[in-house]
Design an enzyme around this catalytic site. Structure first.
Site, PDB file in Angstrom:
ATOM      1  N   ALA A   1      16.431   0.258  11.380  1.00 29.64           N
ATOM      2  CA  ALA A   1      15.084   0.561  10.900  1.00 29.64           C
ATOM      3  C   ALA A   1      15.125   1.616   9.800  1.00 29.64           C
ATOM      4  O   ALA A   1      14.348   1.557   8.839  1.00 29.64           O
ATOM      5  CB  ALA A   1      14.205   1.031  12.051  1.00 29.64           C
ATOM      6  N   GLY A   2      16.043   2.579   9.935  1.00 25.47           N
ATOM      7  CA  GLY A   2      16.180   3.612   8.918  1.00 25.47           C
ATOM      8  C   GLY A   2      16.584   3.048   7.563  1.00 25.47           C
ATOM      9  O   GLY A   2      16.108   3.501   6.516  1.00 25.47           O
TER      10      GLY A   2
ATOM     11  N   GLU B   1      16.546  10.479  10.580  1.00 21.75           N
ATOM     12  CA  GLU B   1      17.421  10.911  11.671  1.00 21.75           C
ATOM     13  C   GLU B   1      17.678   9.676  12.517  1.00 21.75           C
ATOM     14  O   GLU B   1      16.779   9.156  13.180  1.00 21.75           O
ATOM     15  CB  GLU B   1      16.756  12.033  12.476  1.00 21.75           C
ATOM     16  CG  GLU B   1      17.728  12.795  13.357  1.00 21.75           C
ATOM     17  CD  GLU B   1      17.983  12.108  14.691  1.00 21.75           C
ATOM     18  OE1 GLU B   1      19.101  11.537  14.849  1.00 21.75           O
ATOM     19  OE2 GLU B   1      17.104  12.127  15.552  1.00 21.75           O
TER      20      GLU B   1
ATOM     21  N   CYS C   1      20.242   9.991  21.085  1.00 23.38           N
ATOM     22  CA  CYS C   1      21.091   9.709  19.932  1.00 23.38           C
ATOM     23  C   CYS C   1      22.312  10.617  19.892  1.00 23.38           C
ATOM     24  O   CYS C   1      23.328  10.270  19.291  1.00 23.38           O
ATOM     25  CB  CYS C   1      20.281   9.849  18.642  1.00 23.38           C
ATOM     26  SG  CYS C   1      19.472  11.436  18.434  1.00 23.38           S
TER      27      CYS C   1
ATOM     28  N   GLY D   1      14.836   7.119  14.500  1.00 21.44           N
ATOM     29  CA  GLY D   1      14.943   5.840  15.185  1.00 21.44           C
ATOM     30  C   GLY D   1      16.273   5.192  14.902  1.00 21.44           C
ATOM     31  O   GLY D   1      17.272   5.858  14.592  1.00 21.44           O
ATOM     32  N   SER D   2      16.305   3.888  14.989  1.00 20.32           N
ATOM     33  CA  SER D   2      17.563   3.155  14.841  1.00 20.32           C
ATOM     34  C   SER D   2      18.038   3.173  13.396  1.00 20.32           C
ATOM     35  O   SER D   2      17.246   3.298  12.455  1.00 20.32           O
ATOM     36  CB  SER D   2      17.386   1.712  15.304  1.00 20.32           C
ATOM     37  OG  SER D   2      16.604   0.980  14.375  1.00 20.32           O
ATOM     38  N   THR D   3      19.343   3.003  13.233  1.00 18.03           N
ATOM     39  CA  THR D   3      19.913   2.955  11.887  1.00 18.03           C
ATOM     40  C   THR D   3      19.405   1.741  11.126  1.00 18.03           C
ATOM     41  O   THR D   3      19.135   1.820   9.918  1.00 18.03           O
ATOM     42  CB  THR D   3      21.446   2.942  11.977  1.00 18.03           C
ATOM     43  OG1 THR D   3      21.878   4.176  12.586  1.00 18.03           O
ATOM     44  CG2 THR D   3      22.086   2.837  10.600  1.00 18.03           C
TER      45      THR D   3
END
Length: 478
Positions: free
Chosen positions: A232-233, A250, A284, A228-230
């Site tokens: 959220a990561g 990822e 992505c 997902g998004s950076t």
């Protein structure tokens, strides 16, 4: 309309703990096309408990890897028979053009099931090494209960990058699909049950952010696998780090396609249209920064503009459509915000812009910006839509410098008549995947992941299986 009123937990269809539901809305018509239960933290507790029991007391981790591979092979055979159904369902949910769904959304997950099934038949669970005091057995054991949290853009693809190796490793899994795309996961659950995967080994609960964070922090989860998004990561990584919980992330990308001066532009554009605009730009790995030398800049801008202008925008279920809608209104508004920011910063939209191509549906005009410098927001931030920036460079050193001047490092490509020279460029760009005169298509047998803010860890290939294994060294005397 497709309606489901149960969750897949413990090998059975069970009533949810709450009464809230998720409406699945067609990005093309803006009409509700499906409805499923909205999973709660209590539902996640039940799913983790089922996965925990299946791991701690069930047969799955205690089977040989070859026996697990046989079950995954049965799942692959069932999956192969339902590819067309999956492709149509994903197009309905999130607006992926049907040709892309048929080419990638359904076949690539199947390829992963098939690859890991074959790998599991021959993978060495133990090997013996000479130690200082005698032989040492190095043993590979499953990491435990896995929380697989997946996004909406390629839902089955991302589920399978986690589920296929986790199953072969002997893990049990709780899958949390994105609320935008829960319908395809119900089809997967049916196949998992039919394939004879033991109860509790795979559990599927669609839910939003609150239940997802509850799952990440759950003490019964041994590993979190997230795509997902950076942003959220980073949050998930912080939670896992605090608890010393394994995680693989990822995340985003802002990949650069370097057009060298010897490139045949007419030949390259057909491939670049896929590399840059696949899945309506919601990928992505999309090559959204097009780097062109100053001497051929105008020519490259024209070629890219012609390629983008030639894309048919419309109904994603129509095989002639090249660009469909974005997944949600918020995504439409987000992408339009970036187009507005590009204009405000002085870039020139030579194709597209802020005029919407259709009155209904969450469509954005495919847009090409010229006059872009690498410090602009449209060149630095992940837009996740059909927006391309053509950036000039002075020489190859400058091109490599610009490609590497990014917070991300997920993918990239170089386009040249000299393949060996292209390989030299590829070795100098700091990304996890790369293509020479093509886009790296994420072969199931090779590792996929990124440098820098594009994530931590690798998926696919033997490296992807290793991410679901713990390594134990057993020394002995005599």
């Amino acid at each position: 309309m497709l309606q489901h009123d149960r969750l897949f937990i413990g090998g059975d269809w069970v009533a949810p703990a709450g009464t809230a539901t998720i409406d699945v809305v067609s990005p093309h018509t803006e009409e509700v096309v499906g409805r499923v239960p909205d999973g709660t933290p209590a539902d996640m507790d039940r799913a983790v408990a089922a996965a925990r029991q299946a791991f701690d007391d069930g047969p799955w981790p205690r089977m040989t890897m070859a026996d697990r591979a046989e079950v995954v092979g049965r799942l692959a055979a069932l999956y192969a028979a339902r590819q067309a159904e999956l492709a149509e369902l994903i197009t309905l949910e999130m607006g992926s053009p049907i040709t892309f769904s048929q080419m990638a959304q359904a076949p690539q997950p199947l390829g992963m099931l098939q690859y890991f099934s074959e790998l599991g038949k021959t993978f060495a669970v133990e090997d013996e090494r000479p130690g200082v005091f005698g032989p040492v057995v190095v043993r590979r054991e499953p990491v435990g209960v896995v929380a697989a949290i997946v996004p909406w853009n390629v839902p089955q693809f991302v589920i399978m990058t986690k589920l296929a190796p986790a199953l072969i490793a002997g893990c049990t899994v709780v899958v949390k699909p994105a609320p935008e795309t829960p319908l395809d996961s119900y089809l997967l659950a049916e196949m998992i049950k039919e394939a004879g995967v033991p109860d509790g080994v795979v559990n599927i609960v669609a839910a939003g952010r609150e239940a997802g964070e509850h799952l990440v922090a759950h003490p019964g989860v041994d590993k979190v696998a997230f795509t997902g998004s950076t942003a959220a990561g980073r949050r998930i990584g912080a939670i896992c780090g605090e608890r010393l919980k394994r995680c693989s992330l990822e995340l985003g990308g802002k990949s650069a396609a370097i057009i060298l001066d010897d490139c045949d532009l007419s030949a390259a554009m057909g491939f670049l249209s896929i590399a840059s605009l696949m899945n309506n730009g919601q990928a992505c790995v999309a090559q959204t920064r097009i780097l062109a030398s100053s001497s051929r800049y105008d020519e490259v801008v024209q070629a890219v503009s012609d390629m983008v202008a030639g894309q048919r925008v419309g109904d994603p279920a129509d095989p002639s459509t090249g660009i469909g809608p974005l997944v949600a209104r918020r995504q439409q508004e987000r992408v339009e915000g970036y187009i507005r920011a590009g204009i405000d910063e002085g870039a020139k939209p030579v194709v597209g812009g802020l005029d919407r191509p259709r009155d209904r549906g969450w469509y954005v005009a495919p847009t090409v910006f010229a006059g872009v410098s690498n410090d602009m927001r449209i060149a630095r931030e992940e837009i996740f839509g059909p927006v391309l920036s053509v950036i000039p460079y002075t020489d190859e050193e400058d091109a490599v410098r610009i490609a590497n001047d990014s917070d991300y490092g997920l993918s990239g490509s170089v386009w040249t008549a000299d393949t060996e020279h292209g390989m030299d460029i590829a070795r100098r760009v700091r990304t996890g995947t790369y293509g020479v005169n093509m886009m790296n298509t994420m072969d199931p047998s090779t590792p996929f992941g990124g440098y820098k803010a594009s994530g931590i860890g690798r998926e696919l290939g033997p490296e992807g299986l290793a991410a679901y294994l713990e390594y134990k060294s057993i020394a002995r005397l005599g």
